[in-house]
Design an enzyme around this catalytic site. Structure first.
Site, short mmCIF file in Angstrom:
data_model
loop_
_atom_site.label_atom_id
_atom_site.label_comp_id
_atom_site.label_asym_id
_atom_site.label_seq_id
_atom_site.Cartn_x
_atom_site.Cartn_y
_atom_site.Cartn_z
N GLU A 252 0.81 -1.22 0.00
CA GLU A 252 0.00 0.00 0.00
C GLU A 252 0.85 1.28 0.00
O GLU A 252 0.83 2.06 0.96
CB GLU A 252 -0.98 -0.02 1.17
CG GLU A 252 -1.98 -1.18 1.04
CD GLU A 252 -3.01 -1.23 2.15
OE1 GLU A 252 -2.87 -0.48 3.14
OE2 GLU A 252 -3.95 -2.03 2.03
N GLU A 357 -4.53 -8.80 -0.91
CA GLU A 357 -4.96 -8.65 0.49
C GLU A 357 -6.43 -8.26 0.57
O GLU A 357 -6.91 -7.43 -0.21
CB GLU A 357 -4.13 -7.59 1.21
CG GLU A 357 -4.45 -7.50 2.71
CD GLU A 357 -3.66 -6.41 3.42
OE1 GLU A 357 -2.44 -6.35 3.24
OE2 GLU A 357 -4.29 -5.60 4.14
#
Length: 508
Positions: A252, A357
């Site tokens: 991220e 994820e």
């Protein structure tokens, strides 16, 4: 009487009823149920077997308590009532890579609290052919929000030669043993390494927690050192017999723009990832014994990065040659249409897209919530319809509070442990994942289908390596049941879906 009991059992078996070990269902509140497992008992999935010509096998789960229950249905030449779907096996799309979960510190801590036989059983529930057949394991490179402390593999400032690089107690106690158990269960497991942050002394913030970039000139000494940090990580894991399939550049990276981000992160733009990969990380891996066969996955973030992230990196041939695919997370999917995935695929068809994820937020009274699993399944289907080639869940195992996590970022997991009772709970998501991972192995292809179904049904179809057609369909209506008939090779195969239910239909 004994004869009648035996005859009754045989009849049920011949009719395709669930004949294995059924779910030991525990209901915490209406519509919140789990399957309870302990050292003496755990539910099992009936094997696919060899259905007769003209038959299909259906595995079925529902909010009302059914969990991957097997039955058979005979195809009909007559068009049934209800909704219909027609398969097109000649129109193949992306090759599927597989499914999996993450070997976080939290997962290992929870496994270590269980009797060793139960810990191994949990891993086998995920990775063995008797379980749901996971083939991916995502492995954080050092600490994350699902650790109990903040640490890197080298916390000695200005050690540019990484002479003090070492794996930690967490690796040896909480990751490596369970990764090896997974490898024993399935030697085709592919591990993906993902960093949350470089060591704090390498960042301009001086801290792993919160955003920031690597210090100094771009691709200077700190960047060079960090590229070698990846090589060291892969080398140390290779020494213990655990090679990696890929690494992501950064978990991220968008969150790294926030200096107040509450846990470990690091900032990259697409241009920064591109230049780091082509000038340092890619060459460092390719010239190392442990990294030469390791792919690089970029973005590893939400859909909003697409398609521009792929265009920036794959538009540069010097970077693209090192990169095997794009990682996507699901957390902001409601803000970005799934069509960006198809656009990315169409522009760069030689690069895979992998969901790396996903999880749902923790609710204190939410253990066994069907709806949370349904949200993820619906999103999975939409991703697959738009060229995503696999799905990796977040923590493999959490405790009753959705942790541990050093920042109290508690979430759900497919398996929850209760060490005090020496038992664990399969939440609905475990079975939802199994509806895909058990029956859509790596090497399967998504295939086209047409349907007259309404918006209550979502479905996706595959062709597995043995030529079987695999259709996964979910009924999202919590009140009204639906009937779907799949048309293939001149026959209709029908599944009846009660409210909030899920079926995998396998046609030989």
């Amino acid at each position: 009487m004994l004869f009648l009991k035996i005859a009754g059992f045989c009849l049920l078996f011949l009719l395709g009823a669930y004949a294995g070990k059924p779910c030991n269902l525990k209901t915490f509140q209406p519509n919140f149920s789990v399957c309870v497992c302990n050292e003496n008992y755990c539910d099992e999935i009936d094997p696919l077997g060899s259905p007769s010509k003209g038959e299909a096998v259906i595995y079925y789960s529902s909010q009302s308590g059914k969990r991957l229950e097997r039955s058979t249905t005979t195809g009909s030449s007559n068009k049934p009532d209800g909704f219909h779907a027609t398969l097109d096996t000649n129109n193949k799309h992306q090759k599927m890579l597989g499914f999996g979960g993450a070997f976080t510190d939290a997962a290992g801590i929870n496994l270590q609290k269980m009797p060793s036989a139960l810990a191994d059983q949990i891993i086998n529930q995920y990775y063995s052919s008797d379980g749901i057949g996971y083939t991916f394991g995502r492995v954080p490179m050092a600490s994350t929000d699902f650790s109990t402390r903040v640490y890197s593999y080298n916390d000695i400032s200005n050690d540019f030669n990484l002479q003090n690089f070492n794996l930690t107690h967490e690796d040896f106690a909480y990751k490596i043993p369970y990764m090896k158990t997974a490898m024993k269960a399935n030697n085709q497991v592919k591990f993906i390494g993902s960093p949350w942050s470089a060591p704090g002394w390498m960042k301009n913030s001086g801290n792993m927690v919160g955003g920031g970039v690597l210090k100094g000139e771009f691709n200077g000494i700190y960047y060079n050192t960090y590229a070698q940090y990846f090589v060291k990580f892969l080398t140390e894991y290779q020494k213990v017999g655990l090679p990696f399939w890929a690494v992501t550049v950064q978990n991220e990276p968008n969150t790294g723009s926030s200096t107040t981000w509450p846990w470990q992160t690091q900032y990259y733009t697409a241009e920064m990832e591109r230049d780091f990969v082509k000038k340092l990380l890619g060459p460092a891996l390719k010239t190392s014994a442990a990294g030469r066969n390791v792919g690089i996955i970029v973005s590893d973030d939400n859909r909003k990065n697409l398609p521009s992230w792929g265009d920036t990196i794959f538009g540069d041939s010097d970077a693209a040659k090192y990169v095997t695919g794009i990682g996507v997370h699901w957390y902001e999917d409601g803000q970005t249409p799934a069509s960006v995935l198809t656009t990315t695929h169409n522009r760069h068809p030689d690069k895979f897209i992998l969901a790396t994820e996903a999880c749902c937020g923790y609710r204190k009274d939410g253990l066994g919530e069907w709806f949370a699993a349904q949200l993820i399944t619906d999103d999975m289907m939409t991703d697959f319809q738009n060229y995503v080639a696999g799905w990796v869940d977040w923590n493999l195992v959490l405790d009753m509070s959705g942790g541990p996590t050093w920042v109290n970022n508690n979430v759900k997991a497919s398996i929850i442990v209760n060490p005090d009772k020496k038992e664990y709970y399969k939440a609905p998501l475990w079975h939802h994942m199994g509806h895909f991972s058990k029956f859509v192995p790596p090497g399967s292809f998504r295939i086209s289908h047409s349907t007259d179904a309404n918006g209550d049904l979502n479905m996706v179809a595959f062709l597995d390596p043995q030529g079987r057609r695999v259709v996964v369909v979910i009924n999202k209506n919590d009140v009204v049941g639906q009937k779907l008939s799949v048309f293939d090779n001149g026959k209709y195969f029908t599944a009846n879906l009660e409210p909030y239910s899920l079926a995998t239909i396998i046609i030989p």
